[in-house]
Motif scaffolding. Structure first.
Motif, mmCIF file in Angstrom:
data_model
loop_
_atom_site.group_PDB
_atom_site.id
_atom_site.type_symbol
_atom_site.label_atom_id
_atom_site.label_comp_id
_atom_site.label_asym_id
_atom_site.label_seq_id
_atom_site.Cartn_x
_atom_site.Cartn_y
_atom_site.Cartn_z
ATOM 1 N N LEU A 123 85.545 46.655 68.630
ATOM 2 C CA LEU A 123 86.722 47.160 67.443
ATOM 3 C C LEU A 123 85.762 48.238 66.669
ATOM 4 O O LEU A 123 85.341 47.877 65.763
ATOM 5 C CB LEU A 123 86.878 45.913 66.772
ATOM 6 N N LYS A 124 85.662 49.241 67.396
ATOM 7 C CA LYS A 124 84.733 50.399 66.567
ATOM 8 C C LYS A 124 85.472 50.873 65.205
ATOM 9 O O LYS A 124 84.953 51.106 64.231
ATOM 10 C CB LYS A 124 84.465 51.799 67.765
ATOM 11 N N ALA A 125 86.891 51.087 65.343
ATOM 12 C CA ALA A 125 87.426 51.521 64.021
ATOM 13 C C ALA A 125 87.241 50.320 63.061
ATOM 14 O O ALA A 125 87.217 50.804 61.928
ATOM 15 C CB ALA A 125 88.878 51.720 64.477
ATOM 16 N N ALA A 126 87.263 49.246 63.287
ATOM 17 C CA ALA A 126 87.264 48.068 62.432
ATOM 18 C C ALA A 126 85.702 48.086 61.778
ATOM 19 O O ALA A 126 85.497 48.070 60.368
ATOM 20 C CB ALA A 126 87.369 46.844 62.847
ATOM 21 N N GLN A 127 84.831 48.664 62.544
ATOM 22 C CA GLN A 127 83.457 48.501 62.080
ATOM 23 C C GLN A 127 83.500 49.848 61.199
ATOM 24 O O GLN A 127 82.530 49.782 60.021
ATOM 25 C CB GLN A 127 82.364 48.799 63.480
ATOM 26 N N ARG A 128 83.884 51.063 61.342
ATOM 27 C CA ARG A 128 83.868 52.125 60.570
ATOM 28 C C ARG A 128 84.541 51.665 59.068
ATOM 29 O O ARG A 128 84.092 52.229 58.346
ATOM 30 C CB ARG A 128 84.454 53.239 61.198
ATOM 31 N N PHE A 129 85.704 50.958 59.262
ATOM 32 C CA PHE A 129 86.476 50.722 58.147
ATOM 33 C C PHE A 129 85.418 49.961 57.076
ATOM 34 O O PHE A 129 85.454 50.157 55.929
ATOM 35 C CB PHE A 129 87.682 49.944 58.555
ATOM 36 N N TYR A 130 84.819 48.778 57.787
ATOM 37 C CA TYR A 130 83.942 47.983 57.021
ATOM 38 C C TYR A 130 82.459 48.935 56.307
ATOM 39 O O TYR A 130 82.593 48.579 54.949
ATOM 40 C CB TYR A 130 83.322 46.852 57.703
ATOM 41 N N GLU A 131 82.216 49.574 57.016
ATOM 42 C CA GLU A 131 81.170 50.547 56.533
ATOM 43 C C GLU A 131 81.645 51.462 55.462
ATOM 44 O O GLU A 131 80.931 51.565 54.405
ATOM 45 C CB GLU A 131 80.318 51.416 57.691
ATOM 46 N N ARG A 132 82.900 51.838 55.539
ATOM 47 C CA ARG A 132 83.525 52.937 54.567
ATOM 48 C C ARG A 132 83.486 52.090 53.221
ATOM 49 O O ARG A 132 83.697 52.684 52.185
ATOM 50 C CB ARG A 132 84.676 53.542 55.075
ATOM 51 N N ASN A 133 83.753 50.727 53.515
ATOM 52 C CA ASN A 133 83.927 49.902 52.228
ATOM 53 C C ASN A 133 82.789 49.183 51.622
ATOM 54 O O ASN A 133 82.832 48.311 50.988
ATOM 55 C CB ASN A 133 85.003 48.915 52.616
ATOM 56 N N GLY A 134 81.792 49.718 51.971
ATOM 57 C CA GLY A 134 80.487 49.130 51.293
ATOM 58 C C GLY A 134 79.725 48.178 52.202
ATOM 59 O O GLY A 134 78.598 47.721 51.752
ATOM 60 N N PHE A 135 80.295 47.551 53.483
ATOM 61 C CA PHE A 135 79.382 46.618 54.161
ATOM 62 C C PHE A 135 78.492 47.183 54.662
ATOM 63 O O PHE A 135 78.288 48.404 55.446
ATOM 64 C CB PHE A 135 80.420 45.986 55.204
ATOM 65 N N GLY A 136 77.165 46.463 55.024
ATOM 66 C CA GLY A 136 76.104 46.860 55.716
ATOM 67 C C GLY A 136 76.039 45.708 56.951
ATOM 68 O O GLY A 136 76.163 44.927 56.754
ATOM 69 N N LYS A 137 75.475 46.434 58.014
ATOM 70 C CA LYS A 137 75.313 45.595 59.228
ATOM 71 C C LYS A 137 74.053 44.584 59.027
ATOM 72 O O LYS A 137 73.209 44.824 58.328
ATOM 73 C CB LYS A 137 74.818 46.177 60.494
ATOM 74 N N ILE A 138 74.123 43.324 59.281
ATOM 75 C CA ILE A 138 73.251 42.200 59.369
ATOM 76 C C ILE A 138 73.137 41.680 60.667
ATOM 77 O O ILE A 138 74.110 41.326 61.233
ATOM 78 C CB ILE A 138 73.849 41.332 58.248
ATOM 79 N N GLU A 139 71.817 41.303 60.943
ATOM 80 C CA GLU A 139 71.671 40.807 62.046
ATOM 81 C C GLU A 139 72.015 38.922 62.000
ATOM 82 O O GLU A 139 71.971 38.526 61.027
ATOM 83 C CB GLU A 139 69.970 40.443 62.147
ATOM 84 N N LYS A 140 72.415 38.674 62.985
ATOM 85 C CA LYS A 140 73.097 37.414 63.283
ATOM 86 C C LYS A 140 72.056 36.340 62.962
ATOM 87 O O LYS A 140 72.594 35.339 61.930
ATOM 88 C CB LYS A 140 73.517 37.066 64.707
ATOM 89 N N VAL A 141 70.622 36.588 63.100
ATOM 90 C CA VAL A 141 69.847 35.368 62.673
ATOM 91 C C VAL A 141 69.711 35.478 61.149
ATOM 92 O O VAL A 141 69.237 34.648 60.483
ATOM 93 C CB VAL A 141 68.312 35.675 63.296
ATOM 94 N N LYS A 142 69.968 36.447 60.476
ATOM 95 C CA LYS A 142 70.045 36.562 59.138
ATOM 96 C C LYS A 142 71.205 36.203 58.246
ATOM 97 O O LYS A 142 71.286 35.940 56.924
ATOM 98 C CB LYS A 142 69.697 37.991 58.625
ATOM 99 N N LEU A 143 72.228 35.769 58.943
ATOM 100 C CA LEU A 143 73.668 35.046 58.320
ATOM 101 C C LEU A 143 73.194 33.716 57.841
ATOM 102 O O LEU A 143 72.276 32.898 58.310
ATOM 103 C CB LEU A 143 74.454 34.799 59.551
#
Length: 162
Positions: A123-143
């Motif tokens: 879901l690449k478009a969804a990822q771009r949407f989240y990033e445009r809205n200020g989200f940053g990627k986080i590693e699964k182990v850091k959840l």
């Protein structure tokens, strides 16, 4: 276009499952069933009872988009079920952004400071949407330990509201 966003309760289960499963299975070929998503069959118990919410976007009485929040900690929530019907996507209609804004406003009113989510790498478009809205990627182990991970999710994001 007349867009209306409202809270969805269990009376909308059929419309919600039809919309979401069609997008997941038919559009993106994600191998996921209703059995893998029991939350869709108990919206009120799964979302509202724990302090979260579930919103739907309607155009001419047709459900065209959804977004939900699971409150999993005193100040943290997880975005779930953000879907917009294909023919209603894009900046012209701005349905995803409107749904997102309603949910974030709800988070702020309820003192939710940390918003996290999981998505699927396809879901690449969804990822771009989240990033445009200020989200940053986080590693699964850091959840956070209490973050509700969906089986298909393989990309994770975090947003601090305060």
């Amino acid at each position: 276009m007349n867009l209306t966003i409202i809270e969805l309760d269990d009376s909308y289960i059929q419309q919600v499952t039809d919309l979401i499963l069609n997008i997941q299975q038919n559009e993106f070929n994600i191998s996921i069933s209703i059995e893998d998503q029991p939350d869709l069959l108990a919206i009120e118990d799964f979302y509202f009872a724990k302090g979260g919410n579930f919103f739907g976007a309607f155009v001419r009485d047709q459900l065209v988009g959804t977004i939900a929040l699971i409150k999993f900690d005193e100040n943290s929530g997880a975005i779930r079920k953000m879907f917009v019907k294909k023919e209603f996507r894009g900046k012209e209609l701005n349905i995803a952004q409107n749904l997102f804004n309603v949910l974030i406003d709800q988070c702020r009113r309820n003192n939710i400071e940390n918003v996290l989510l999981g998505t699927v790498s396809v879901l690449k478009a969804a990822q771009r949407f989240y990033e445009r809205n200020g989200f940053g990627k986080i590693e699964k182990v850091k959840l956070p330990d209490r973050f509700p991970i969906m089986g298909a999710d393989d990309v994770f994001y975090s947003l601090k509201l305060k």
